[in-house]
Design a protein around this motif. Sequence first.
Motif, short mmCIF file in Angstrom:
data_model
loop_
_atom_site.label_atom_id
_atom_site.label_comp_id
_atom_site.label_asym_id
_atom_site.label_seq_id
_atom_site.Cartn_x
_atom_site.Cartn_y
_atom_site.Cartn_z
N VAL A 19 0.84 -1.20 0.00
CA VAL A 19 0.00 0.00 0.00
C VAL A 19 0.87 1.25 0.00
N GLU A 20 2.04 1.20 0.65
CA GLU A 20 2.91 2.37 0.68
C GLU A 20 3.53 2.65 -0.68
N VAL A 21 3.73 1.62 -1.49
CA VAL A 21 4.22 1.83 -2.85
C VAL A 21 3.16 2.58 -3.65
N LEU A 22 1.89 2.21 -3.51
CA LEU A 22 0.81 2.90 -4.21
C LEU A 22 0.68 4.35 -3.74
N VAL A 23 0.82 4.56 -2.44
CA VAL A 23 0.72 5.91 -1.89
C VAL A 23 1.80 6.81 -2.47
N ARG A 24 3.00 6.27 -2.65
CA ARG A 24 4.08 7.08 -3.22
C ARG A 24 3.78 7.46 -4.67
N TYR A 25 3.02 6.64 -5.38
CA TYR A 25 2.68 6.97 -6.75
C TYR A 25 1.65 8.10 -6.83
N HIS A 26 0.68 8.11 -5.90
CA HIS A 26 -0.35 9.14 -5.97
C HIS A 26 -0.99 9.29 -4.60
N PRO A 27 -1.14 10.53 -4.07
CA PRO A 27 -1.70 10.71 -2.72
C PRO A 27 -3.14 10.24 -2.59
N HIS A 28 -3.86 10.10 -3.72
CA HIS A 28 -5.23 9.61 -3.67
C HIS A 28 -5.30 8.24 -3.00
N PHE A 29 -4.22 7.47 -3.08
CA PHE A 29 -4.23 6.10 -2.56
C PHE A 29 -4.04 6.04 -1.05
N THR A 30 -3.90 7.19 -0.38
CA THR A 30 -3.76 7.15 1.08
C THR A 30 -5.00 6.53 1.73
#
Length: 295
Positions: A19-30
């Motif tokens: 999940v942290e990899v996705l968050v680094r790609y786009h803040p929407h994934f927080t």
Amino acid sequence: MITGDMTVGRLLDEHPDLVEVLVRYHPHFTCLRKSLLRRVMGPRVTLAFAARIAGVPVDDLVATLRRAAGEAESQVSPQPHSALASPLSSPPLVGSVSARNAALSPEGRGFVQSPKPAALAAVAAPRQLHLDVREDVRRGQEPFARIMAAVKALDPGQVFVLRAPFEPAPLYDVLGKRGFAHWTERRADDDWSIWFYREAGAAPPARPRANGAQAPIAGTRTRVLDVRGLEPPEPMVKILEALEELVPGEVLEVLHERRPMLLYPQLDDRGFLHETDEPEPGLSRIRIHHGDRAR
């Protein structure tokens, strides 16, 4: 093996730390850090669509996730084009011309824009209801309440034109169930216009329903949950958490600032009955109980 057609939900079930990899790609994934929202959103969104939201090639995102998961390079295989063309794992949309009418190019890095449907070609400006939520999203605000309020306000014969910073594909399912087809136009990587309309001869959209609910039985234990004043997505999180503890015979009474249009499909999918009233301005009261309760 991680592929573009894998859903975000399955990915995070197998590799929670990603999940942290996705968050680094786009803040929407927080929002995916919250387990309840992950269960709501994850099964509907594939990695191919997640890459679209992030504005990155799906092959790059998948490769990064594979490296973070420790998958050997020998396991990497080309992404199937079917995964790229079908970013949602949900079933075909009711009332839609097609599940997708703006597809990725064969290389998976750009869109092949479909022609505007004939039903939209001659729609005059007075029959168009426009809503721009780009700034809402950039400020981290939840725009879905505004979107559903605009849809509710549509007059017969009007079309709804949504402007967003990414393609809001999960919304296709929500509005498709209400009888809307859609046409998607990409103006830029972070600028999308989506036209929602009813095709000629299509059945009128279903009104938000009480799911067959009747007034709760007198004497039923009622639990009150006040979510007014909370920032999205906290109201949805609080309600879903409370429903996990709701036992048959109990009623959950939610006090909200507005009708939570995105909550209703979640209740229907889980078999809950619900009814909403507005006892005073600025207060929506949603009464929720199990569908198997005796009446």
